[in-house]
Design a protein around this motif. Structure first.
Motif, short mmCIF file in Angstrom:
data_model
loop_
_atom_site.label_atom_id
_atom_site.label_comp_id
_atom_site.label_asym_id
_atom_site.label_seq_id
_atom_site.Cartn_x
_atom_site.Cartn_y
_atom_site.Cartn_z
N ARG A 1 0.85 -1.20 0.00
CA ARG A 1 0.00 0.00 0.00
C ARG A 1 0.88 1.24 0.00
O ARG A 1 2.03 1.23 0.43
N GLU A 2 0.28 2.31 -0.46
CA GLU A 2 0.95 3.61 -0.46
C GLU A 2 0.13 4.61 0.34
O GLU A 2 -1.10 4.61 0.20
N PRO A 3 0.72 5.51 1.07
CA PRO A 3 2.14 5.51 1.39
C PRO A 3 2.43 4.39 2.39
O PRO A 3 1.60 4.08 3.22
N GLY A 4 3.60 3.78 2.25
CA GLY A 4 4.00 2.71 3.15
C GLY A 4 4.78 1.63 2.43
O GLY A 4 5.27 1.84 1.32
N TYR B 1 4.82 12.37 -0.06
CA TYR B 1 4.24 11.22 -0.79
C TYR B 1 5.24 10.70 -1.82
O TYR B 1 5.40 9.49 -1.99
N GLU B 2 5.92 11.62 -2.51
CA GLU B 2 6.88 11.18 -3.53
C GLU B 2 8.09 10.49 -2.90
O GLU B 2 8.61 9.52 -3.45
N ALA B 3 8.53 11.00 -1.75
CA ALA B 3 9.68 10.39 -1.07
C ALA B 3 9.34 8.96 -0.63
O ALA B 3 10.13 8.03 -0.84
N SER B 4 8.14 8.80 -0.08
CA SER B 4 7.70 7.47 0.34
C SER B 4 7.67 6.52 -0.87
O SER B 4 8.09 5.37 -0.80
N LEU C 1 9.74 2.97 -1.86
CA LEU C 1 8.99 1.74 -2.12
C LEU C 1 9.33 1.16 -3.50
O LEU C 1 9.52 -0.05 -3.65
N VAL C 2 9.42 2.02 -4.49
CA VAL C 2 9.73 1.55 -5.85
C VAL C 2 11.10 0.87 -5.88
O VAL C 2 11.26 -0.25 -6.37
#
Ligand code: TMP
Length: 224
Positions: free
Chosen positions: A49-52, A81-84, A88-89
């Motif tokens: 899930r995002e963010p996470g 949000y972009e940093a998270s 994750l990517v």
């Protein structure tokens, strides 16, 4: 990483699929049901899930959703949000795609467009640029947009307990989120499938399976 997916001859070997929609649309339930339907095969299925989804991203999630952080600027919110996402990517999604896993992600960069550009009102070009940076070249092969009348979705979300910082923005905010999502779906009809999120979870699940039909995913026999 090209397009976040790998296609073998015939059956899809790996795929990056995202689920989107306003708060209360039933995304998390549907992500779980989809992962279960695919996990009946031997294919590796990863549900995130995002963010996470990483230690760093989960810490950023807490910052983002904490209602106490009500002085957070829209730009700070966008960048968090972009940093998270970037973490994750790089740490999870790219390695999983390289292993030919099926990755199901509850929210991705379309959420940023819908919430930070559509609802918050940040410049769309700037959000698109930030999304390019945060997603590090990863593009979903298919995005399921769960569409539900905002007042129904909002009531459902409200029943789930204390609203987080974004949910606390109220119904008008969610209406702008929905409008931005539908605009995106019109712009990218091949990637984004709008699925009616009303009805029972089983009914919605069946619609999602249908919307993924052309991808030849390894659903276990008997899953409609
Ligand atoms: P969740 O409750 O679906 O886990 O999502 C957390 C909240 O964060 C939800 O209200 C949507 C919001 N959000 C954004 O505003 N921008 C984003 O880029 C993402 C991924 C989520």
């Amino acid at each position: 990483m090209t397009e976040g997916l790998m296609r073998a001859q015939g059956v899809q070997q790996g795929a990056f699929i995202t689920l989107e929609g306003p708060d209360g649309c039933g995304k998390s339930t549907q992500a779980r049901m989809l992962a279960e339907a695919l996990s009946k095969d031997s294919t590796e299925v990863l549900s995130i899930r995002e963010p996470g989804g990483t230690d760093i991203s989960e810490r950023i999630r807490k910052l983002l959703l904490d209602p106490a952080n009500n002085s957070m600027s829209a730009e700070c919110e966008l960048l968090l949000y972009e940093a998270s996402r970037a973490q994750l990517v790089n740490q999870v999604i790219k390695p999983a795609c390289a292993r030919n896993a099926i990755v199901i992600c509850d929210r991705f960069y379309d959420s940023t467009y819908a919430y930070q550009a559509g609802a918050r009102g940040l410049d769309k070009g700037m959000v698109a640029w930030a999304n390019t940076l945060g997603s590090c070249g990863c593009v979903p092969i298919r995005t399921i947009l769960l569409d539900l009348e905002p007042s129904i979705a909002f009531r459902r979300a409200a029943k789930e307990g204390t609203p987080d910082r974004l949910e606390a923005e109220g119904l008008c905010f969610q209406e702008r989120v929905r409008a931005a999502y539908l605009e995106l779906a019109q712009r990218e009809p091949e990637r984004i499938c709008v699925v009616d999120a009303s009805g029972s979870p089983e009914m919605v699940h069946d619609r999602i399976i249908e919307a993924l039909g052309d991808l030849n995913l390894p659903f276990a026999t008997g899953v409609s």
